[in-house]
Scaffold this motif. Structure first.
Motif, PDB file in Angstrom:
ATOM      1  N   LYS A 279       5.309  -6.015  -4.899  1.00  6.04           N
ATOM      2  CA  LYS A 279       4.949  -4.644  -4.518  1.00  6.04           C
ATOM      3  C   LYS A 279       5.644  -4.224  -3.227  1.00  6.04           C
ATOM      4  O   LYS A 279       6.072  -3.084  -3.090  1.00  6.04           O
ATOM      5  N   ILE A 280       5.741  -5.155  -2.287  1.00  2.00           N
ATOM      6  CA  ILE A 280       6.420  -4.850  -1.022  1.00  2.00           C
ATOM      7  C   ILE A 280       7.892  -4.531  -1.285  1.00  2.00           C
ATOM      8  O   ILE A 280       8.434  -3.564  -0.739  1.00  2.00           O
ATOM      9  N   LYS A 281       8.533  -5.321  -2.135  1.00  4.98           N
ATOM     10  CA  LYS A 281       9.941  -5.069  -2.446  1.00  4.98           C
ATOM     11  C   LYS A 281      10.121  -3.705  -3.104  1.00  4.98           C
ATOM     12  O   LYS A 281      11.015  -2.938  -2.738  1.00  4.98           O
ATOM     13  N   LEU A 282       9.294  -3.399  -4.089  1.00  2.00           N
ATOM     14  CA  LEU A 282       9.430  -2.131  -4.792  1.00  2.00           C
ATOM     15  C   LEU A 282       9.139  -0.943  -3.889  1.00  2.00           C
ATOM     16  O   LEU A 282       9.873   0.055  -3.888  1.00  2.00           O
ATOM     17  N   HIS A 283       8.093  -1.027  -3.109  1.00  6.73           N
ATOM     18  CA  HIS A 283       7.718   0.081  -2.231  1.00  6.73           C
ATOM     19  C   HIS A 283       8.759   0.285  -1.135  1.00  6.73           C
ATOM     20  O   HIS A 283       9.153   1.425  -0.842  1.00  6.73           O
ATOM     21  N   SER A 284       9.222  -0.789  -0.529  1.00  7.37           N
ATOM     22  CA  SER A 284      10.209  -0.646   0.547  1.00  7.37           C
ATOM     23  C   SER A 284      11.562  -0.187  -0.003  1.00  7.37           C
ATOM     24  O   SER A 284      12.273   0.573   0.662  1.00  7.37           O
TER      25      SER A 284
ATOM     26  N   ASN B  74       3.992  -5.326   6.952  1.00  4.60           N
ATOM     27  CA  ASN B  74       2.889  -5.340   7.915  1.00  4.60           C
ATOM     28  C   ASN B  74       1.788  -4.332   7.596  1.00  4.60           C
ATOM     29  O   ASN B  74       0.796  -4.278   8.294  1.00  4.60           O
ATOM     30  N   LYS B  75       1.994  -3.560   6.550  1.00  3.11           N
ATOM     31  CA  LYS B  75       1.018  -2.544   6.174  1.00  3.11           C
ATOM     32  C   LYS B  75      -0.174  -3.187   5.480  1.00  3.11           C
ATOM     33  O   LYS B  75      -0.024  -4.056   4.618  1.00  3.11           O
ATOM     34  N   LYS B  76      -1.353  -2.774   5.858  1.00  2.00           N
ATOM     35  CA  LYS B  76      -2.574  -3.302   5.248  1.00  2.00           C
ATOM     36  C   LYS B  76      -2.956  -2.431   4.040  1.00  2.00           C
ATOM     37  O   LYS B  76      -2.679  -1.251   4.001  1.00  2.00           O
ATOM     38  N   GLY B  77      -3.610  -3.017   3.084  1.00  2.00           N
ATOM     39  CA  GLY B  77      -4.115  -2.273   1.944  1.00  2.00           C
ATOM     40  C   GLY B  77      -3.090  -2.021   0.871  1.00  2.00           C
ATOM     41  O   GLY B  77      -3.252  -1.118   0.069  1.00  2.00           O
TER      42      GLY B  77
END
Length: 131
Positions: free
Chosen positions: A73-78, A126-129
């Protein structure tokens, strides 16, 4: 063996042999400063790759997966965020294209894309949630 580890090993060996060949040719051409700097970079690269491979092999032995859902999810969102901001970088570069030559625009655009991806990845990580 995981295909990612194998690809990392093969690519790293190619880089190491290429850097060694270049260092030897620089020494033969009496350019010892460049060759010395290249050898320092080579030693640093070998150290970094050995640390990465050591960590990957220990995780592989323990049965830990390399990517979990949050990492994906981090890879896709970033990547999506970086793409959005990199479009603005390219638009700004094209608006000022008469002040730069084509090689500078291409180089600045690529550096801008890489930097926006890295910055977006750091903020998203570093984003929560995000789960």
């Amino acid at each position: 063996m995981n295909i990612k580890i194998l690809l990392l090993v093969v690519t790293s060996l190619g880089v190491v042999f290429g850097m060694l060949y270049q260092a030897v040719s620089l020494f033969r051409n009496n350019d010892s400063l460049s060759a010395s700097l290249l050898l320092i970079g080579l030693v640093s690269f070998i150290g970094l790759i050995s640390i990465i491979l050591k960590r990957l092999f220990s995780e592989l032995k323990q049965g830990i997966t390399f990517e979990d859902e949050r990492s994906k999810k981090i890879k896709l969102h970033s990547a999506g965020t970086a793409y959005f901001y990199s479009l603005f970088i390219w638009i700004a570069l094209l608006a000022f294209q008469k002040y730069f030559n084509k090689d500078d625009i291409l180089l600045l655009g690529l550096i801008g894309m890489v930097s926006t991806l890295f910055i977006s990845w750091v903020f998203t990580k570093n984003k929560k949630g995000l789960e």
